[in-house]
Design an enzyme around this catalytic site. Structure first.
Site, PDB file in Angstrom:
ATOM      1  N   ASN A 153       0.864  -1.183   0.000  1.00  0.00           N
ATOM      2  CA  ASN A 153       0.000   0.000   0.000  1.00  0.00           C
ATOM      3  C   ASN A 153       0.905   1.239   0.000  1.00  0.00           C
ATOM      4  OD1 ASN A 153      -1.345   2.295   1.102  1.00  0.00           O
ATOM      5  ND2 ASN A 153      -3.036   0.981   1.705  1.00  0.00           N
ATOM      6  N   ASP A 155      -0.045   4.483  -0.160  1.00  0.00           N
ATOM      7  CA  ASP A 155      -0.743   5.731   0.202  1.00  0.00           C
ATOM      8  C   ASP A 155       0.200   6.774   0.790  1.00  0.00           C
ATOM      9  OD1 ASP A 155      -3.105   4.504  -0.465  1.00  0.00           O
ATOM     10  OD2 ASP A 155      -3.804   4.245   1.598  1.00  0.00           O
ATOM     11  N   HIS A 156       1.120   6.307   1.656  1.00  0.00           N
ATOM     12  CA  HIS A 156       1.903   7.291   2.397  1.00  0.00           C
ATOM     13  C   HIS A 156       3.075   7.863   1.608  1.00  0.00           C
ATOM     14  CE1 HIS A 156      -0.842   7.032   5.568  1.00  0.00           C
ATOM     15  NE2 HIS A 156      -0.642   5.747   5.735  1.00  0.00           N
ATOM     16  N   ARG A 194       3.509  18.910   0.635  1.00  0.00           N
ATOM     17  CA  ARG A 194       4.090  20.084  -0.014  1.00  0.00           C
ATOM     18  C   ARG A 194       3.508  20.372  -1.394  1.00  0.00           C
ATOM     19  NH1 ARG A 194       9.305  21.778   1.459  1.00  0.00           N
ATOM     20  NH2 ARG A 194       9.394  21.788   3.723  1.00  0.00           N
ATOM     21  N   HIS A 251      -5.592   3.586  -1.488  1.00  0.00           N
ATOM     22  CA  HIS A 251      -6.915   3.918  -0.935  1.00  0.00           C
ATOM     23  C   HIS A 251      -7.286   5.313  -1.415  1.00  0.00           C
ATOM     24  CE1 HIS A 251      -9.575   4.099   2.972  1.00  0.00           C
ATOM     25  NE2 HIS A 251     -10.226   4.470   1.879  1.00  0.00           N
ATOM     26  N   ARG A 302      -9.362   7.994  -0.827  1.00  0.00           N
ATOM     27  CA  ARG A 302     -10.269   8.451   0.228  1.00  0.00           C
ATOM     28  C   ARG A 302     -11.184   9.555  -0.281  1.00  0.00           C
ATOM     29  NH1 ARG A 302     -10.184   7.752   5.535  1.00  0.00           N
ATOM     30  NH2 ARG A 302      -8.835   6.109   6.288  1.00  0.00           N
ATOM     31  N   ARG A 350      -6.953  12.823   0.896  1.00  0.00           N
ATOM     32  CA  ARG A 350      -5.838  13.320   1.727  1.00  0.00           C
ATOM     33  C   ARG A 350      -4.478  12.834   1.222  1.00  0.00           C
ATOM     34  NH1 ARG A 350      -6.866   9.989   7.300  1.00  0.00           N
ATOM     35  NH2 ARG A 350      -8.937  10.872   7.027  1.00  0.00           N
ATOM     36  N   HIS A 351      -4.441  11.710   0.514  1.00  0.00           N
ATOM     37  CA  HIS A 351      -3.148  11.262  -0.036  1.00  0.00           C
ATOM     38  C   HIS A 351      -3.294  10.921  -1.518  1.00  0.00           C
ATOM     39  CE1 HIS A 351      -4.946   7.556   1.432  1.00  0.00           C
ATOM     40  NE2 HIS A 351      -4.492   7.681   2.661  1.00  0.00           N
ATOM     41  N   GLU A 402      -8.563   0.344  -2.674  1.00  0.00           N
ATOM     42  CA  GLU A 402      -9.375   0.359  -1.455  1.00  0.00           C
ATOM     43  C   GLU A 402     -10.319   1.535  -1.550  1.00  0.00           C
ATOM     44  OE1 GLU A 402      -7.031   0.813   2.030  1.00  0.00           O
ATOM     45  OE2 GLU A 402      -5.914  -1.004   1.663  1.00  0.00           O
ATOM     46  N   THR A 415      -6.739   6.402  10.123  1.00  0.00           N
ATOM     47  CA  THR A 415      -6.670   5.294   9.174  1.00  0.00           C
ATOM     48  C   THR A 415      -7.933   4.471   9.361  1.00  0.00           C
ATOM     49  OG1 THR A 415      -5.352   3.383   8.452  1.00  0.00           O
ATOM     50  CG2 THR A 415      -5.341   3.856  10.797  1.00  0.00           C
ATOM     51  N   THR A 416      -8.169   3.503   8.486  1.00  0.00           N
ATOM     52  CA  THR A 416      -9.381   2.693   8.589  1.00  0.00           C
ATOM     53  C   THR A 416      -9.448   2.057   9.979  1.00  0.00           C
ATOM     54  OG1 THR A 416      -8.945   2.150   6.284  1.00  0.00           O
ATOM     55  CG2 THR A 416     -10.733   0.957   7.346  1.00  0.00           C
ATOM     56  N   GLU A 455     -10.756  -9.444   3.241  1.00  0.00           N
ATOM     57  CA  GLU A 455      -9.473  -9.046   3.822  1.00  0.00           C
ATOM     58  C   GLU A 455      -9.704  -8.952   5.319  1.00  0.00           C
ATOM     59  OE1 GLU A 455      -7.047  -6.087   1.944  1.00  0.00           O
ATOM     60  OE2 GLU A 455      -6.284  -5.391   3.880  1.00  0.00           O
ATOM     61  N   HIS A 506      -3.531  -4.537   7.733  1.00  0.00           N
ATOM     62  CA  HIS A 506      -3.668  -3.394   8.638  1.00  0.00           C
ATOM     63  C   HIS A 506      -2.741  -3.535   9.833  1.00  0.00           C
ATOM     64  CE1 HIS A 506      -5.191   0.251  10.284  1.00  0.00           C
ATOM     65  NE2 HIS A 506      -5.822   0.446   9.151  1.00  0.00           N
ATOM     66  N   GLY A 507      -1.832  -2.582   9.933  1.00  0.00           N
ATOM     67  CA  GLY A 507      -0.969  -2.491  11.104  1.00  0.00           C
ATOM     68  C   GLY A 507       0.183  -3.485  11.130  1.00  0.00           C
TER      69      GLY A 507
HETATM   70  N1  PXP Z   1      -5.790  -3.025   4.303  1.00  0.00           N
HETATM   71  C1  PXP Z   1      -6.750  -2.083   4.437  1.00  0.00           C
HETATM   72  C2  PXP Z   1      -8.156  -2.450   4.113  1.00  0.00           C
HETATM   73  C3  PXP Z   1      -6.434  -0.769   4.827  1.00  0.00           C
HETATM   74  O1  PXP Z   1      -7.404   0.152   4.954  1.00  0.00           O
HETATM   75  C4  PXP Z   1      -5.078  -0.437   5.054  1.00  0.00           C
HETATM   76  C5  PXP Z   1      -4.721   0.975   5.393  1.00  0.00           C
HETATM   77  O2  PXP Z   1      -4.967   1.783   4.284  1.00  0.00           O
HETATM   78  C6  PXP Z   1      -4.117  -1.457   4.893  1.00  0.00           C
HETATM   79  C7  PXP Z   1      -4.497  -2.737   4.547  1.00  0.00           C
HETATM   80  C8  PXP Z   1      -2.666  -1.189   5.128  1.00  0.00           C
HETATM   81  O3  PXP Z   1      -2.502  -0.925   6.481  1.00  0.00           O
HETATM   82  P1  PXP Z   1      -1.093  -0.384   7.022  1.00  0.00           P
HETATM   83  O4  PXP Z   1      -0.827   0.899   6.313  1.00  0.00           O
HETATM   84  O5  PXP Z   1      -1.324  -0.238   8.483  1.00  0.00           O
HETATM   85  O6  PXP Z   1      -0.072  -1.437   6.685  1.00  0.00           O
END
Ligand code: PXP
Length: 247
Positions: free
Chosen positions: A10, A12-13, A21, A46, A48, A52-53, A73, A103-104, A154, A193-194
């Site tokens: 993922n 996103d970040h 910026r 994702h 959103r 935001r990203h 996502e 986050t979700t 998931e 997630h996490g």
């Molecule tokens: N799966 C889902 C459904 C999520 O919403 C996220 C966060 O966007 C992730 C996986 C990835 O989670 P993490 O960034 O904590 O690894």
């Protein structure tokens, strides 16, 4: 289900840093390519509702360039669903979304939103898009996901990843039971997630996993692994400078 456990990264970040910026960099297309070259089986983003990203243009650019699988996502919101139908990612992972969350925060309430989700799953399927539902490790929710036509679930690993001791053990048992149950229903089983380097080993005890989606910890780790190189690169650029008066 393939033999090898797949990693969906993922990114996103990467976009979070860019949006801080509004610079053209770091480029999510380049980031996706690096992840794929390093062995990722898929790229996840994702989109959103508050953008935001990841931006709409990112999803379109990634659709053109991702060589593995693109997993989008998204919330079950009309304008986002329309973008998915137009862009046609390989897979959509439907998630609940709250504006103010960092986050979700949890899995989908499939039981309560059964009809609305079923309708969207049907529309996505018509466009050849596979659908996964992000769910808590709860059997009734997983059974409902199967009934309304999801291809995959998931499993939400976020609670396990922040828990310790008996709570963590109980949550891992729930994840193991949920994966076994989902697999028995013929659903593909993903999880995410996490997850980070500290939690990945126990996560691997969950059976029948197809793909782990991991984002924040990989992007965070990339900073630590890559920072020295970025400093050296800038120092090389600066090396030609002659101090005033030093001739
Ligand atoms: N799966 C889902 C459904 C999520 O919403 C996220 C966060 O966007 C992730 C996986 C990835 O989670 P993490 O960034 O904590 O690894």
């Amino acid at each position: 289900m393939s033999e090898k456990l797949k990693l969906g990264v993922n990114i996103d970040h990467v976009a979070t840093i860019r949006q801080a910026r509004h610079t053209p960099y770091p480029d999510v297309v380049e980031a996706a390519r690096i992840c794929e070259e390093a062995g990722a089986s898929g790229i996840t983003v994702h989109l959103r509702e508050d953008r935001r990203h990841i931006q709409d243009a990112d999803v379109r650019a990634l659709r053109r360039t991702v060589r593995t699988r693109l997993n989008l996502e998204m919330a079950n919101a009309p304008d986002i669903v329309n973008i998915a139908l137009e862009v046609r990612p390989d897979e959509v992972c439907m998630v609940p979304e709250k504006r103010r969350e960092l986050t979700t925060e949890g899995g989908l309430d499939v039981l309560r939103n059964r009809m609305r989700l079923a309708r969207t799953i049907g529309r996505l399927h018509e466009r050849g898009i596979e659908v996964s539902l992000f769910v808590e490790p709860d059997k009734a929710t997983i059974a409902a996901a199967r009934e309304i036509g999801a291809d995959a679930v998931e499993l939400h690993t976020g609670v396990f990843c922040i828990s310790k001791g008996a709570t963590a053990r109980a949550e891992l048992s729930r994840l193991i039971a949920a994966a076994t149950f989902a697999h028995g229903l013929g659903l593909r089983v993903n999880a995410g997630h996490g997850i980070n380097k500290a939690t990945i080993q126990p996560i691997l005890r969950i059976p029948y996993l197809d793909t782990l989606n991991i984002g924040h910890s990989i992007v965070a780790r990339a900073i630590m692994i890559g920072l020295a190189g970025a400093v050296r690169e800038m120092l090389r650029e600066m090396a030609c400078y002659k101090l005033r008066g030093s001739a």
